[in-house]
Design a protein around this motif. Structure first.
Motif, PDB file in Angstrom:
ATOM      1  N   GLY A  26      41.510  10.138 -17.680  1.00 18.51           N
ATOM      2  CA  GLY A  26      41.964   9.644 -16.387  1.00 18.51           C
ATOM      3  C   GLY A  26      41.788   8.143 -16.245  1.00 18.51           C
ATOM      4  O   GLY A  26      42.658   7.449 -15.701  1.00 18.51           O
ATOM      5  N   ALA A  27      40.653   7.624 -16.731  1.00 21.31           N
ATOM      6  CA  ALA A  27      40.421   6.175 -16.679  1.00 21.31           C
ATOM      7  C   ALA A  27      41.464   5.431 -17.505  1.00 21.31           C
ATOM      8  O   ALA A  27      42.030   4.421 -17.066  1.00 21.31           O
ATOM      9  CB  ALA A  27      39.016   5.858 -17.180  1.00 21.31           C
ATOM     10  N   LEU A  28      41.718   5.926 -18.728  1.00 30.32           N
ATOM     11  CA  LEU A  28      42.741   5.307 -19.574  1.00 30.32           C
ATOM     12  C   LEU A  28      44.119   5.417 -18.925  1.00 30.32           C
ATOM     13  O   LEU A  28      44.924   4.471 -18.968  1.00 30.32           O
ATOM     14  CB  LEU A  28      42.751   5.961 -20.953  1.00 30.32           C
ATOM     15  N   GLY A  60      59.164  11.292 -23.141  1.00 32.38           N
ATOM     16  CA  GLY A  60      60.226  12.068 -23.767  1.00 32.38           C
ATOM     17  C   GLY A  60      59.802  12.884 -24.965  1.00 32.38           C
ATOM     18  O   GLY A  60      60.637  13.561 -25.577  1.00 32.38           O
ATOM     19  N   THR A  61      58.518  12.836 -25.318  1.00 28.82           N
ATOM     20  CA  THR A  61      58.021  13.624 -26.447  1.00 28.82           C
ATOM     21  C   THR A  61      56.863  14.502 -25.995  1.00 28.82           C
ATOM     22  O   THR A  61      56.227  14.243 -24.971  1.00 28.82           O
ATOM     23  CB  THR A  61      57.554  12.727 -27.607  1.00 28.82           C
ATOM     24  N   SER A  62      56.580  15.521 -26.771  1.00 27.05           N
ATOM     25  CA  SER A  62      55.558  16.503 -26.409  1.00 27.05           C
ATOM     26  C   SER A  62      54.150  15.920 -26.521  1.00 27.05           C
ATOM     27  O   SER A  62      53.826  15.212 -27.488  1.00 27.05           O
ATOM     28  CB  SER A  62      55.684  17.721 -27.331  1.00 27.05           C
ATOM     29  N   LEU A  63      53.314  16.236 -25.538  1.00 26.31           N
ATOM     30  CA  LEU A  63      51.914  15.822 -25.587  1.00 26.31           C
ATOM     31  C   LEU A  63      51.218  16.398 -26.808  1.00 26.31           C
ATOM     32  O   LEU A  63      50.421  15.722 -27.466  1.00 26.31           O
ATOM     33  CB  LEU A  63      51.191  16.265 -24.306  1.00 26.31           C
ATOM     34  N   LEU A  64      51.529  17.649 -27.127  1.00 27.46           N
ATOM     35  CA  LEU A  64      50.898  18.285 -28.285  1.00 27.46           C
ATOM     36  C   LEU A  64      51.280  17.558 -29.570  1.00 27.46           C
ATOM     37  O   LEU A  64      50.420  17.323 -30.430  1.00 27.46           O
ATOM     38  CB  LEU A  64      51.314  19.754 -28.363  1.00 27.46           C
ATOM     39  N   VAL A  65      52.539  17.176 -29.701  1.00 29.84           N
ATOM     40  CA  VAL A  65      52.984  16.435 -30.885  1.00 29.84           C
ATOM     41  C   VAL A  65      52.287  15.081 -30.948  1.00 29.84           C
ATOM     42  O   VAL A  65      51.856  14.637 -32.028  1.00 29.84           O
ATOM     43  CB  VAL A  65      54.513  16.261 -30.876  1.00 29.84           C
ATOM     44  N   GLN A  66      52.160  14.413 -29.818  1.00 27.48           N
ATOM     45  CA  GLN A  66      51.463  13.123 -29.777  1.00 27.48           C
ATOM     46  C   GLN A  66      50.005  13.271 -30.213  1.00 27.48           C
ATOM     47  O   GLN A  66      49.479  12.447 -30.974  1.00 27.48           O
ATOM     48  CB  GLN A  66      51.536  12.544 -28.369  1.00 27.48           C
ATOM     49  N   TRP A  69      49.897  13.916 -33.898  1.00 27.85           N
ATOM     50  CA  TRP A  69      50.241  12.710 -34.638  1.00 27.85           C
ATOM     51  C   TRP A  69      49.036  11.778 -34.719  1.00 27.85           C
ATOM     52  O   TRP A  69      48.739  11.226 -35.786  1.00 27.85           O
ATOM     53  CB  TRP A  69      51.406  11.997 -33.947  1.00 27.85           C
ATOM     54  N   LEU A  70      48.336  11.607 -33.599  1.00 24.75           N
ATOM     55  CA  LEU A  70      47.164  10.729 -33.586  1.00 24.75           C
ATOM     56  C   LEU A  70      46.046  11.265 -34.471  1.00 24.75           C
ATOM     57  O   LEU A  70      45.342  10.486 -35.129  1.00 24.75           O
ATOM     58  CB  LEU A  70      46.656  10.558 -32.147  1.00 24.75           C
ATOM     59  N   PHE A  71      45.888  12.586 -34.496  1.00 23.39           N
ATOM     60  CA  PHE A  71      44.753  13.159 -35.227  1.00 23.39           C
ATOM     61  C   PHE A  71      45.068  13.469 -36.689  1.00 23.39           C
ATOM     62  O   PHE A  71      44.243  13.236 -37.572  1.00 23.39           O
ATOM     63  CB  PHE A  71      44.287  14.434 -34.516  1.00 23.39           C
ATOM     64  N   PHE A  72      46.280  13.999 -36.948  1.00 19.30           N
ATOM     65  CA  PHE A  72      46.600  14.441 -38.295  1.00 19.30           C
ATOM     66  C   PHE A  72      47.464  13.453 -39.088  1.00 19.30           C
ATOM     67  O   PHE A  72      47.393  13.418 -40.324  1.00 19.30           O
ATOM     68  CB  PHE A  72      47.330  15.791 -38.250  1.00 19.30           C
ATOM     69  N   PRO A  83      38.011  13.383 -33.211  1.00 18.60           N
ATOM     70  CA  PRO A  83      38.809  14.317 -32.398  1.00 18.60           C
ATOM     71  C   PRO A  83      38.815  13.984 -30.907  1.00 18.60           C
ATOM     72  O   PRO A  83      39.872  14.047 -30.256  1.00 18.60           O
ATOM     73  CB  PRO A  83      38.142  15.665 -32.664  1.00 18.60           C
ATOM     74  N   LEU A  84      37.643  13.615 -30.368  1.00 22.34           N
ATOM     75  CA  LEU A  84      37.578  13.284 -28.947  1.00 22.34           C
ATOM     76  C   LEU A  84      38.403  12.038 -28.637  1.00 22.34           C
ATOM     77  O   LEU A  84      39.098  11.978 -27.618  1.00 22.34           O
ATOM     78  CB  LEU A  84      36.117  13.072 -28.532  1.00 22.34           C
ATOM     79  N   THR A  85      38.340  11.051 -29.528  1.00 18.28           N
ATOM     80  CA  THR A  85      39.111   9.819 -29.334  1.00 18.28           C
ATOM     81  C   THR A  85      40.604  10.099 -29.349  1.00 18.28           C
ATOM     82  O   THR A  85      41.362   9.603 -28.506  1.00 18.28           O
ATOM     83  CB  THR A  85      38.765   8.799 -30.429  1.00 18.28           C
ATOM     84  N   ALA A  86      41.040  10.901 -30.317  1.00 14.23           N
ATOM     85  CA  ALA A  86      42.467  11.251 -30.411  1.00 14.23           C
ATOM     86  C   ALA A  86      42.922  11.999 -29.160  1.00 14.23           C
ATOM     87  O   ALA A  86      44.015  11.742 -28.628  1.00 14.23           O
ATOM     88  CB  ALA A  86      42.717  12.094 -31.654  1.00 14.23           C
ATOM     89  N   ALA A  87      42.087  12.915 -28.675  1.00 13.13           N
ATOM     90  CA  ALA A  87      42.434  13.693 -27.486  1.00 13.13           C
ATOM     91  C   ALA A  87      42.546  12.808 -26.251  1.00 13.13           C
ATOM     92  O   ALA A  87      43.511  12.904 -25.480  1.00 13.13           O
ATOM     93  CB  ALA A  87      41.397  14.785 -27.262  1.00 13.13           C
ATOM     94  N   VAL A  88      41.564  11.922 -26.054  1.00  8.63           N
ATOM     95  CA  VAL A  88      41.572  11.031 -24.887  1.00  8.63           C
ATOM     96  C   VAL A  88      42.758  10.072 -24.949  1.00  8.63           C
ATOM     97  O   VAL A  88      43.430   9.826 -23.942  1.00  8.63           O
ATOM     98  CB  VAL A  88      40.237  10.261 -24.801  1.00  8.63           C
ATOM     99  N   LEU A  89      43.036   9.522 -26.129  1.00  5.77           N
ATOM    100  CA  LEU A  89      44.168   8.613 -26.283  1.00  5.77           C
ATOM    101  C   LEU A  89      45.489   9.310 -25.953  1.00  5.77           C
ATOM    102  O   LEU A  89      46.325   8.765 -25.222  1.00  5.77           O
ATOM    103  CB  LEU A  89      44.216   8.063 -27.714  1.00  5.77           C
ATOM    104  N   ALA A  90      45.672  10.502 -26.494  1.00  2.59           N
ATOM    105  CA  ALA A  90      46.920  11.230 -26.248  1.00  2.59           C
ATOM    106  C   ALA A  90      47.093  11.542 -24.766  1.00  2.59           C
ATOM    107  O   ALA A  90      48.165  11.317 -24.186  1.00  2.59           O
ATOM    108  CB  ALA A  90      46.951  12.515 -27.070  1.00  2.59           C
TER     109      ALA A  90
END
Length: 232
Positions: A26-28, A60-66, A69-72, A83-90
């Motif tokens: 939320g902060a990001l 325009g793209t899926s949150l899950l795909v984002q 992409w960030l993690f894998f 993992p936490l960083t990738a999740a928060v960023l997405a």
């Protein structure tokens, strides 16, 4: 319900992780929303175009795909995210792209008249944006911002797919261990609803608080005007 009681500490840990992801995301989201929203209103194309591309790509793209992409995908380019960083960023970038349009719309709806008044007073663009336009736009932003935050909270259930041990991840672990599904997922459903409802109450409180502050400011201005008239 025996499994729920027995594994309550695991659910509690998952709940804390969900709250952490929600707060950080939320902060990001708020930072991204104001940065991209203000950039979209800029007269300079070097700010406006990248902000527009960012908003359209992440909306325009899926949150899950984002998140995947960030993690894998980033490790193939030599960037390994926790993992936490990738999740928060997405979450922050995705929801921030939606909230950026909230900021842009709220400011644009008030900018014209206020800008003319500020120019007449000789205020610089940065000063009038910070002191006049943004504060008066915030009440209009609050209801949609509340919806964005509730949506972000619900989307935290996806972070378990990048191995973040959130509430949904904990529920899945308990289900795979005990074989019980209904009681576990009814429990986390209630927990998600409770958190969403608290966010809704917080948004309503902020709306009322801003409304009271604006009313008090209006009354103060009227009193000052009457005092000046009386003194004259």
């Amino acid at each position: 319900m025996d499994a729920v009681i027995e594994y309550a500490p695991l659910l509690w840990q998952g709940l804390l992780t969900t709250l952490l992801v929600t707060v950080l995301g939320g902060a990001l989201c708020l930072v991204v929303a104001f940065a991209a929203g203000l950039a979209r209103l800029s007269r300079h194309w070097i700010l406006r175009w990248p902000a527009g591309i960012f908003i359209e790509v992440f909306r325009g793209t899926s949150l899950l795909v984002q998140m995947f992409w960030l993690f894998f995908a980033l490790p193939f380019f030599g960037i390994q995210l926790h993992p936490l960083t990738a999740a928060v960023l997405a979450l922050g970038l995705n929801e921030g792209a939606y909230a950026a349009e909230v900021v842009r719309g709220a400011i644009a709806s008030r900018a014209k008249g206020q800008t003319e008044a500020c120019i007449a007073l000789g205020m610089e663009p940065a000063l009038r944006l910070r002191r006049i336009i943004i504060p008066q736009s915030i009440p209009a932003m609050l209801p949609p911002f509340g919806n964005v935050m509730v949506d972000l909270l619900k989307n935290t259930s996806l972070v378990s797919l990048v191995t973040v041990a959130d509430l949904t991840f904990s529920a899945q672990m308990i289900r795979s261990t005990t074989g019980q599904t209904t009681a576990i997922f009814v429990t986390i459903l209630v927990m998600y609803f409770a958190l969403s409802y608290l966010l809704t109450l917080l948004t309503s409180w902020l709306e009322k608080r801003f409304a009271l502050d604006r009313k008090a400011l209006t009354l103060q201005k009227k009193e000052n005007t009457l005092m000046k008239v009386g003194a004259a």
